[in-house]
Write a protein that holds these residues in place. Structure first.
Motif, PDB file in Angstrom:
ATOM      1  N   GLU A   1       4.699   3.389  11.889  1.00  0.00           N
ATOM      2  CA  GLU A   1       4.868   3.626  10.459  1.00  0.00           C
ATOM      3  C   GLU A   1       4.178   2.537   9.657  1.00  0.00           C
ATOM      4  N   ARG A   2       3.748   2.931   8.480  1.00  0.00           N
ATOM      5  CA  ARG A   2       3.094   1.990   7.572  1.00  0.00           C
ATOM      6  C   ARG A   2       3.947   1.849   6.331  1.00  0.00           C
ATOM      7  N   ASP A   3       3.877   0.684   5.723  1.00  0.00           N
ATOM      8  CA  ASP A   3       4.729   0.405   4.597  1.00  0.00           C
ATOM      9  C   ASP A   3       3.978  -0.516   3.652  1.00  0.00           C
ATOM     10  N   GLU A   4       4.082  -0.290   2.356  1.00  0.00           N
ATOM     11  CA  GLU A   4       3.510  -1.216   1.378  1.00  0.00           C
ATOM     12  C   GLU A   4       4.576  -2.265   1.098  1.00  0.00           C
ATOM     13  N   PRO A   5       4.441  -3.434   1.676  1.00  0.00           N
ATOM     14  CA  PRO A   5       5.531  -4.408   1.620  1.00  0.00           C
ATOM     15  C   PRO A   5       5.643  -5.107   0.271  1.00  0.00           C
ATOM     16  N   ASP A   6       6.820  -5.017  -0.307  1.00  0.00           N
ATOM     17  CA  ASP A   6       7.086  -5.735  -1.544  1.00  0.00           C
ATOM     18  C   ASP A   6       7.352  -7.211  -1.265  1.00  0.00           C
ATOM     19  N   GLU A   7       7.819  -7.508  -0.085  1.00  0.00           N
ATOM     20  CA  GLU A   7       8.213  -8.872   0.249  1.00  0.00           C
ATOM     21  C   GLU A   7       7.118  -9.667   0.962  1.00  0.00           C
ATOM     22  N   LEU A   8       5.887  -9.172   1.006  1.00  0.00           N
ATOM     23  CA  LEU A   8       4.824  -9.858   1.734  1.00  0.00           C
ATOM     24  C   LEU A   8       4.602 -11.281   1.221  1.00  0.00           C
ATOM     25  N   LEU A   9       4.557 -11.476  -0.085  1.00  0.00           N
ATOM     26  CA  LEU A   9       4.312 -12.816  -0.629  1.00  0.00           C
ATOM     27  C   LEU A   9       5.432 -13.768  -0.230  1.00  0.00           C
ATOM     28  N   ASP A  10       6.675 -13.332  -0.335  1.00  0.00           N
ATOM     29  CA  ASP A  10       7.804 -14.176   0.087  1.00  0.00           C
ATOM     30  C   ASP A  10       7.704 -14.509   1.571  1.00  0.00           C
ATOM     31  N   TYR A  11       7.342 -13.520   2.376  1.00  0.00           N
ATOM     32  CA  TYR A  11       7.217 -13.711   3.813  1.00  0.00           C
ATOM     33  C   TYR A  11       6.144 -14.749   4.138  1.00  0.00           C
ATOM     34  N   LEU A  12       4.981 -14.643   3.503  1.00  0.00           N
ATOM     35  CA  LEU A  12       3.897 -15.583   3.770  1.00  0.00           C
ATOM     36  C   LEU A  12       4.244 -16.998   3.312  1.00  0.00           C
ATOM     37  N   VAL A  13       4.840 -17.124   2.142  1.00  0.00           N
ATOM     38  CA  VAL A  13       5.197 -18.443   1.617  1.00  0.00           C
ATOM     39  C   VAL A  13       6.217 -19.139   2.520  1.00  0.00           C
ATOM     40  N   ALA A  14       7.145 -18.377   3.061  1.00  0.00           N
ATOM     41  CA  ALA A  14       8.162 -18.955   3.933  1.00  0.00           C
ATOM     42  C   ALA A  14       7.581 -19.462   5.248  1.00  0.00           C
ATOM     43  N   ARG A  15       6.412 -18.952   5.646  1.00  0.00           N
ATOM     44  CA  ARG A  15       5.866 -19.294   6.954  1.00  0.00           C
ATOM     45  C   ARG A  15       4.573 -20.096   6.942  1.00  0.00           C
ATOM     46  N   ILE A  16       3.916 -20.193   5.805  1.00  0.00           N
ATOM     47  CA  ILE A  16       2.653 -20.929   5.735  1.00  0.00           C
ATOM     48  C   ILE A  16       2.856 -22.172   4.877  1.00  0.00           C
ATOM     49  N   PRO A  17       2.882 -23.349   5.504  1.00  0.00           N
ATOM     50  CA  PRO A  17       3.192 -24.564   4.748  1.00  0.00           C
ATOM     51  C   PRO A  17       2.123 -24.974   3.734  1.00  0.00           C
ATOM     52  N   ILE A  18       0.914 -24.463   3.836  1.00  0.00           N
ATOM     53  CA  ILE A  18      -0.146 -24.871   2.909  1.00  0.00           C
ATOM     54  C   ILE A  18      -0.305 -23.890   1.746  1.00  0.00           C
ATOM     55  N   ALA A  19       0.605 -22.950   1.619  1.00  0.00           N
ATOM     56  CA  ALA A  19       0.519 -21.952   0.541  1.00  0.00           C
ATOM     57  C   ALA A  19       0.947 -22.567  -0.790  1.00  0.00           C
ATOM     58  N   ASN A  20       0.168 -22.287  -1.829  1.00  0.00           N
ATOM     59  CA  ASN A  20       0.522 -22.693  -3.192  1.00  0.00           C
ATOM     60  C   ASN A  20       1.095 -21.473  -3.899  1.00  0.00           C
ATOM     61  N   VAL A  21       2.223 -21.671  -4.573  1.00  0.00           N
ATOM     62  CA  VAL A  21       2.976 -20.553  -5.125  1.00  0.00           C
ATOM     63  C   VAL A  21       3.143 -20.701  -6.620  1.00  0.00           C
ATOM     64  N   ARG A  22       3.123 -19.569  -7.289  1.00  0.00           N
ATOM     65  CA  ARG A  22       3.425 -19.518  -8.709  1.00  0.00           C
ATOM     66  C   ARG A  22       4.497 -18.457  -8.905  1.00  0.00           C
ATOM     67  N   ARG A  23       5.517 -18.835  -9.631  1.00  0.00           N
ATOM     68  CA  ARG A  23       6.610 -17.903  -9.916  1.00  0.00           C
ATOM     69  C   ARG A  23       6.590 -17.546 -11.392  1.00  0.00           C
ATOM     70  N   GLY A  24       7.602 -16.847 -11.834  1.00  0.00           N
ATOM     71  CA  GLY A  24       7.693 -16.433 -13.227  1.00  0.00           C
ATOM     72  C   GLY A  24       7.909 -17.595 -14.177  1.00  0.00           C
ATOM     73  N   HIS A  25       8.370 -17.289 -15.362  1.00  0.00           N
ATOM     74  CA  HIS A  25       8.594 -18.267 -16.428  1.00  0.00           C
ATOM     75  C   HIS A  25       9.473 -19.420 -15.938  1.00  0.00           C
ATOM     76  N   LEU A  26       9.074 -20.642 -16.253  1.00  0.00           N
ATOM     77  CA  LEU A  26       9.775 -21.863 -15.848  1.00  0.00           C
ATOM     78  C   LEU A  26       9.893 -21.998 -14.327  1.00  0.00           C
ATOM     79  N   ASN A  27       8.919 -21.426 -13.623  1.00  0.00           N
ATOM     80  CA  ASN A  27       8.867 -21.493 -12.160  1.00  0.00           C
ATOM     81  C   ASN A  27      10.131 -20.932 -11.504  1.00  0.00           C
ATOM     82  N   ARG A  28      10.658 -19.879 -12.109  1.00  0.00           N
ATOM     83  CA  ARG A  28      11.838 -19.209 -11.574  1.00  0.00           C
ATOM     84  C   ARG A  28      11.521 -17.748 -11.350  1.00  0.00           C
TER      85      ARG A  28
END
Length: 118
Positions: free
Chosen positions: A26-53
């Protein structure tokens, strides 16, 4: 749906998980892909919503001179380089595997995630 072997979001290439190469049907368009990658790749730079939340809106990963960028805009995932999602993840994993040869922390993160090195 997640991969039953590595628990990654279900992104198949040739009916196999892009992360660990286990068979997927089965194939799935993952909504949680960014969260998954950030949790596992220590060199990832992340930007969140307003006030970094809130949820992750952008992720940027620079590996061996190559930049990978993904962002959610109007609830659509935009990728750079602009390729199909599974191909983008596969290319990222190839570069991470190359960089893991000389970076102990990155190698440990990739191996702990259960991803197949390329």
């Amino acid at each position: 749906m997640n991969c039953p072997v590595c628990s990654a979001p279900a992104l198949p290439i040739d009916d196999a998980c892009v992360f660990c190469h286990a068979p997927l049907v089965e194939r799935d368009e993952p909504d949680e892909l960014l969260d998954y990658l950030v949790a596992r790749i220590p060199i990832a730079n992340v930007r969140r919503g307003h006030l970094n939340r809130g949820p992750i809106t952008e992720i940027s990963i620079d590996v061996d001179g190559r930049s990978f960028h993904a962002r959610v805009k109007n609830e659509v995932l935009e990728l750079a380089p602009a390729v199909e999602l599974a191909a983008w993840v596969d290319l990222l994993l190839v570069k991470l595997s190359d960089a893991a040869a000389s970076n102990h922390d990155l190698r440990r993160a990739v191996l702990r995630s259960g991803w197949a090195l390329r």
